[in-house]
Each structure stands twice: as C-alpha cells, then as structure tokens.
Design a protein around this motif. Structure first.
Motif, PDB file in Angstrom:
ATOM      1  N   GLU A 205       0.793  -1.225   0.000  1.00 17.98           N
ATOM      2  CA  GLU A 205       0.000   0.000   0.000  1.00 17.98           C
ATOM      3  C   GLU A 205       0.829   1.282   0.000  1.00 17.98           C
ATOM      4  O   GLU A 205       1.685   1.476   0.857  1.00 17.98           O
ATOM      5  CB  GLU A 205      -0.952  -0.001   1.203  1.00 17.98           C
ATOM      6  CG  GLU A 205      -1.991  -1.105   1.121  1.00 17.98           C
ATOM      7  CD  GLU A 205      -3.024  -0.997   2.232  1.00 17.98           C
ATOM      8  OE1 GLU A 205      -3.033   0.026   2.941  1.00 17.98           O
ATOM      9  OE2 GLU A 205      -3.815  -1.945   2.381  1.00 17.98           O
ATOM     10  N   ASN A 206       0.550   2.121  -0.993  1.00 17.47           N
ATOM     11  CA  ASN A 206       1.204   3.417  -1.188  1.00 17.47           C
ATOM     12  C   ASN A 206       2.702   3.304  -1.466  1.00 17.47           C
ATOM     13  O   ASN A 206       3.393   4.318  -1.526  1.00 17.47           O
ATOM     14  CB  ASN A 206       0.957   4.331   0.013  1.00 17.47           C
ATOM     15  CG  ASN A 206      -0.504   4.668   0.188  1.00 17.47           C
ATOM     16  OD1 ASN A 206      -1.172   5.060  -0.756  1.00 17.47           O
ATOM     17  ND2 ASN A 206      -1.014   4.509   1.403  1.00 17.47           N
TER      18      ASN A 206
ATOM     19  N   LEU B 176       2.934   4.157  -8.678  1.00 14.93           N
ATOM     20  CA  LEU B 176       2.476   5.447  -8.170  1.00 14.93           C
ATOM     21  C   LEU B 176       3.496   6.561  -8.386  1.00 14.93           C
ATOM     22  O   LEU B 176       3.148   7.739  -8.328  1.00 14.93           O
ATOM     23  CB  LEU B 176       2.149   5.339  -6.672  1.00 14.93           C
ATOM     24  CG  LEU B 176       0.963   4.436  -6.308  1.00 14.93           C
ATOM     25  CD1 LEU B 176       0.820   4.342  -4.805  1.00 14.93           C
ATOM     26  CD2 LEU B 176      -0.323   4.949  -6.941  1.00 14.93           C
TER      27      LEU B 176
ATOM     28  N   GLY C  50      -4.419   1.099  -0.837  1.00 10.17           N
ATOM     29  CA  GLY C  50      -3.814   2.359  -0.421  1.00 10.17           C
ATOM     30  C   GLY C  50      -4.467   3.538  -1.105  1.00 10.17           C
ATOM     31  O   GLY C  50      -4.382   4.667  -0.638  1.00 10.17           O
ATOM     32  N   VAL C  51      -5.156   3.262  -2.212  1.00  9.13           N
ATOM     33  CA  VAL C  51      -5.876   4.312  -2.947  1.00  9.13           C
ATOM     34  C   VAL C  51      -7.378   4.034  -2.871  1.00  9.13           C
ATOM     35  O   VAL C  51      -8.117   4.738  -2.204  1.00  9.13           O
ATOM     36  CB  VAL C  51      -5.424   4.406  -4.418  1.00  9.13           C
ATOM     37  CG1 VAL C  51      -6.193   5.517  -5.141  1.00  9.13           C
ATOM     38  CG2 VAL C  51      -3.929   4.659  -4.503  1.00  9.13           C
TER      39      VAL C  51
ATOM     40  N   ARG D  18      -8.025  -0.070   1.654  1.00  8.61           N
ATOM     41  CA  ARG D  18      -6.934  -0.571   2.476  1.00  8.61           C
ATOM     42  C   ARG D  18      -7.229  -2.026   2.801  1.00  8.61           C
ATOM     43  O   ARG D  18      -8.382  -2.404   2.988  1.00  8.61           O
ATOM     44  CB  ARG D  18      -6.823   0.237   3.772  1.00  8.61           C
ATOM     45  CG  ARG D  18      -6.384   1.667   3.583  1.00  8.61           C
ATOM     46  CD  ARG D  18      -6.441   2.420   4.907  1.00  8.61           C
ATOM     47  NE  ARG D  18      -5.909   3.770   4.801  1.00  8.61           N
ATOM     48  CZ  ARG D  18      -5.930   4.641   5.804  1.00  8.61           C
ATOM     49  NH1 ARG D  18      -6.457   4.303   6.972  1.00  8.61           N
ATOM     50  NH2 ARG D  18      -5.432   5.853   5.630  1.00  8.61           N
TER      51      ARG D  18
END
Length: 248
Positions: free
Chosen positions: A106-107, A112, A157-158, A161
């Motif tokens: 995530e993230n 990204l 993460g976008v 979660r």
C-alpha cells in the motif's frame, strides 16, 4: 412482463450489492475521516473515446459545460488521449507482472511514482469530491481501457486498504460523495436489461463501495444507437445532459 421482471431483478441485485458493502468494505473510523461538505465543487471527468470527433466526446463537452456553468472546478481526461503535460498518449490498461507483484504494498507501489498517467489519476481521485464517467457501452459492459483505469489506479492504499492479518478491507476514497455516469448503448433498454447490464451493476454495486458512505450515483443513458436514430434524439440528449450537470 418478462422484461419488467428482469429489470426489477437487476435493480434488486444492485441494491443488495450496496447493502453488503458495509460488511465487505467497512468505512474508516470517524476520527480518521476528513469531514467535507456534501456539495460538489471539484469534479474529475473521465471520458473513454478513441476518436476526437465522437458522440462520447460531445457528451463529455456537455457535461463539462454544465458543470462549469454552475461554478464547478473540473479536471477532464480522455483515457485514449491523456494530457500532454503528463506525457500524452493512451492510458495503458494492462496490469503488468511487476504491478501485480507489488499490488498489496500500500502506497509503496512503484507505479504510483513511475507512471505519470497513474500518478496524475490517483492525485485527481484524491483531489475530487465527485467523479463523472463518460463512455460507450460495449458488449453490455465498460470499455477495456476503463476497466484498466479501475485495475491500475484503484489499488490498495488508494481505492481501499487491506489488513492481511484480519483479512478485512476498508474503503479508501471517502472524499468522493457523488458519481455520475453518462453512457450510450447500441441496443434498446429492454435488450440491455435482458443481457444484465454488467457495467452498470459493477459501478453502482461495486465501485461505490470505495467511496463515501453517502455516495450517490446519477445514471443517464441513451439507448438504441445502432438503429436509425434521428439526429434530433442525440441533440436533445446532449441538451439534457448539459442541463442535468448544470444542477450538480
């Protein structure tokens, strides 16, 4: 009678999908939630049309004109022709092996930071309080490039979660409280209903699980475009779209 029963069944299915969303995608706690006005002011307009001169692009023009009339701030993209400032060209819809490998980081997913198209879309999703999708319905579903938009940009993460220990998901885009869809169908409404209208079920019953608990969906469609549809019908539809979005 059969068509009416099928239409009713599809609506019940979409409603039930929305009802189970609280269990499948529990909302973030109020402490972690950013409180925002329910009025729409920042709109992310996403069009999926391969050609510059197309009815879908004309629809997107009408949506943008209506929104601008009411003072909304609009970010507009066409997935087939991304803004030059972020590299231009088509949005790549395929999830590559590296992206799949990093999917749950995530993230931290490299896409990204390394893909300007994805980076811009994710930033726009987090910036907006509503999203409008304009596309032609193909084979009773959304175009492949729009499916890739969801696959590559609404990642952990976008869009949500994921807790691998508890094996639970939480919604990710609490800022989006309104979804608009304007689409066209080659078939009649009765034929589309009989086929199941998979695109509508996915967006109204699935994608909205990722947004605000009070997220609403405005669906506007023009059917029967493969037939000998008078030009006046399409012109009237564009006017109706502009008027509808001037009241957002």
């Amino acid at each position: 009678f059969g068509m009416m029963a099928a239409l009713a069944a599809n609506r019940v299915l979409a409603t039930n999908l929305c009802r189970v969303s609280a269990t499948m995608f529990p909302r973030w706690s109020s402490a972690a939630r950013q409180v925002r006005s329910m009025s729409t002011s920042r709109v992310f307009l996403v069009c999926s049309s391969q050609t510059v001169v197309s009815f879908s692009n004309a629809i997107a023009d009408s949506v943008e004109k209506g929104l601008s009339t009411s003072g909304k701030e609009v970010r507009r993209i066409n997935l087939y022709s991304m803004p030059k400032e972020i590299g231009g060209g088509e949005f790549a819809p395929l999830l590559c092996p590296q992206e799949r490998k990093e999917y749950f980081n995530e993230n931290q997913q490299t896409v990204l930071t390394d893909d300007n198209h994805v980076k811009y879309i994710v930033e726009s999703l987090r910036w907006s309080d509503s999203i409008v999708l304009v596309y032609p319905t193909w084979w009773f579903n959304i175009p492949a490039i729009l499916k890739g938009f969801f696959d590559r940009c609404f990642i952990p993460g976008v869009g949500f979660r994921y807790d691998p220990v508890a094996q639970k998901r939480e919604t990710g885009l609490q800022n989006i409280n309104k979804v608009g869809v304007v689409t066209t169908y080659g078939f009649t409404e009765e034929e589309v209903t009989k086929a199941g209208d998979a695109g509508r079920l996915m967006i109204t019953g699935g994608m909205t699980m990722l947004f605000s608990p009070s997220c609403s969906v405005d669906w506007k469609a023009l059917y029967g475009m493969q037939g000998s549809q008078p030009k006046e019908v399409r012109t009237k539809f564009l006017s109706e779209v502009e008027a509808a979005y001037s009241k957002w």
